[in-house]
Motif scaffolding. Structure first.
Motif, short mmCIF file in Angstrom:
data_model
loop_
_atom_site.label_atom_id
_atom_site.label_comp_id
_atom_site.label_asym_id
_atom_site.label_seq_id
_atom_site.Cartn_x
_atom_site.Cartn_y
_atom_site.Cartn_z
N ALA A 9 27.42 53.65 87.12
CA ALA A 9 26.51 54.01 85.83
C ALA A 9 27.24 53.66 84.73
O ALA A 9 26.82 53.37 83.75
N ILE A 61 19.97 54.02 82.86
CA ILE A 61 20.34 53.50 84.04
C ILE A 61 20.14 54.51 84.95
O ILE A 61 20.32 55.52 84.70
N GLU A 62 19.73 53.97 86.19
CA GLU A 62 19.22 54.83 87.34
C GLU A 62 20.08 54.15 88.32
O GLU A 62 19.88 52.90 88.74
N ILE A 63 20.83 54.74 89.26
CA ILE A 63 21.42 54.15 90.59
C ILE A 63 20.54 54.59 91.79
O ILE A 63 20.43 55.57 92.03
N TYR A 98 29.24 57.66 89.45
CA TYR A 98 29.60 57.59 88.07
C TYR A 98 29.87 56.47 87.47
O TYR A 98 29.85 55.91 86.32
#
Length: 528
Positions: free
Chosen positions: A435, A509-511, A432
């Motif tokens: 992100a 946003i994608e990790i 988190y």
């Protein structure tokens, strides 16, 4: 004897590790348990201050340790962290006080690596490069490295288990009272961290008693050592365990009882199967170790384990379990690493979230891997050296491309379908930070966006953003009023429901460490 070149290499290695660790410290987020563990430490600290007659500002709300749910846990690390936090006056700044804890975590990890290096030196004094090589292998272990920053529980047991393992082998080599006292102190610290460290205590006594029957070392002195060591270890544990300051015996028995009967009603995800934490299959821990450890390490550990069995069999035929100090080291490390896994399987212990509860056995497995490497190097020197060199280089590269999400590392045995639907991934929620930091940086200065958090780690990471970014994002419990949804896909069923409901239609946003989806922030329809 170590030459100047080797001493310089060791110094450079640890110096480089210190620099790397300090520079990546802020990349790791706040894990699920860190806020809870911080509170545990303050409750224990308040209790200790009251008993010692020291006035200080207590935690609000004020908990009573004697009625506290987690009173049976040793809190030496959390008490230390709380004392530093209070003395620095940063108890109102989450970013700083969590940073302090991550710094202490990594400092303890460096201490453990130093003890691991010294432990390998005890076995290979004539081959000084072997201990350094084994220490590099332990360092280049992706999941262990990541946990060294943010894990406030299991990581600490690993640290003090390594230290106690080192002091045990040192005592077995020198057999002095000072070495035994040092080992008792290390055992006390390990017990104060987590009670599974009792394995160290039992192993030490068992070795000393066994030698009385096998002709290894007989005599009044060894018997006195075997009798005094556990008593001294438990006595040294008490000062660092405030809950045990009163009614010590009954509370100690209660702590052991509660740890052995621990229950949790959650589920684990492994190979796509939802497994109840209270009923994990026998293959659960071995499977997690095999798929999250570099493959060559696993094969070398198996070789080292087989070599230990071979040496033990030869010794057993002569009425012993080892024939010299070298094979005693092999046998001891096998017992301290493989033994706990066997015990957990036989007892059907409650386990959850990967194999983090058993991280403490990993350094022992690396020790056996070095034994395996030594074996293969004797047979095929160039081949063994080349394979291990390539493995270390590839693992280092993997750690860089996963950074700072090495906690979701899988080796090359695992591929195919999306891992997020087959394994527990970022259950700690540490991703988190990256992100939310990226999201906060996208918000114009002076403006605020709202985030609906899927779980607590999201909120904790939100609160602990660096001060310049903290005001740009605000937690919003009502999804219909939030701008964004943030989730770490901790539950595959929830993930499938979210996707079905279209909440992931607008990813912001994608990790994806190494291409693996572990976390995302998505724009909600309410913000469109």
């Amino acid at each position: 004897m170590m030459g100047i070149g080797h001493r310089l290499a060791v110094l450079l290695f640890f110096t480089l590790l210190v620099l790397v660790g300090y520079n990546v410290l802020d990349d790791y987020g706040i894990s699920w348990d860190e806020s809870i563990q911080r509170r545990h430490g303050r409750v224990s600290l308040d209790y200790a201050a009251e008993k010692l007659g020291i006035e200080h500002e207590t935690l609000e709300p004020n908990y009573d340790l004697e009625d506290y749910q987690w009173a049976n846990y040793g809190m030496i690390y959390q008490i230390l962290a709380s004392l530093i936090e209070l003395n620095m006056g940063v108890e109102d700044d989450p970013f700083v006080y969590y940073r302090i804890r991550h710094l202490i975590n990594f400092g303890l990890y460096l201490l453990a690596l130093g003890c691991f290096y010294r432990m390998l030196r005890l076995r290979w004094p004539e081959r000084p490069w072997y201990p350094l090589l084994g220490t590099v292998m332990l360092t280049l272990s992706p999941r262990i490295f990541a946990h060294a920053f943010f894990n406030p529980k299991d990581h600490l047991l690993l640290v003090f288990y390594v230290i106690a393992s080192f002091t045990l082998l040192r005592f077995l080599k020198v057999r002095s009272w000072s070495a035994l006292l040092t080992h008792a102190f290390a055992t006390a610290l390990a017990l104060n961290t987590r009670l599974p460290a009792l394995i160290i205590l039992f192993a030490t006594v068992a070795i000393l008693v066994w030698e009385q029957f096998t002709g290894g070392r007989k005599g009044y002195r060894e018997l006195l050592m075997a009798a005094s060591y556990p008593v001294v270890s438990l006595l040294l544990m008490i000062p660092f365990f405030p809950y045990l300051w009163e009614d010590t015996l009954s509370r100690l028995i209660g702590a052991f009882s509660e740890m052995s009967d621990f229950d949790w009603g959650g589920y684990n995800l492994l190979f796509g199967d939802r497994i109840a934490a209270v009923d994990v299959p026998a293959y659960y821990i071995p499977a997690w170790i095999v798929i999250t450890t570099p493959v060559a390490y696993v094969l070398l550990s198996l070789t080292g384990g087989l070599q230990t069995l071979r040496h033990s069999w030869v010794a057993i035929r002569r009425g012993r379990l080892w024939k010299d100090f070298a094979t005693q080291c092999y046998f001891t490390q096998s017992g301290l690493s493989i033994g706990p896994i066997v015990v957990v399987i036989l007892l059907g212990s409650t386990l959850y979230n990967g194999w983090r509860h058993m991280h403490f056995v990993y350094p022992g497995l690396v020790y056996l891997a070095l034994v395996g490497f030594a074996y293969w190097r004797r047979l095929y020197p160039p081949v063994a050296a080349a394979i291990l060199t390539i493995t270390l280089a590839v693992t280092a590269f993997d750690m860089v491309r996963y950074h700072p999400h090495q906690n979701v590392y899988f080796n090359y045995l695992i591929h195919g379908e999306p891992l997020v639907s087959r394994f527990d991934m970022d259950y700690w929620g540490v991703g988190y930070r990256e992100a939310l930091t990226r999201l906060a940086n996208s918000v114009p200065e002076g403006e605020t966006r709202t985030v609906n958090c899927a779980n607590w780690p999201c909120q904790d990471n939100l609160l602990s953003l660096p001060q310049p970014l903290r005001g740009r994002l605000r937690s919003e419990g009502d999804e219909n009023r939030a701008d964004f949804l943030a989730t770490n896909f901790i539950n595959s069923d929830i993930e499938a429901a979210f996707r079905h409901e279209g909440r992931y239609a607008n990813p912001v946003i994608e990790i994806k460490p190494a291409g693996i989806l572990t976390m995302g922030i998505y724009r909600l329809k309410s913000a469109e």
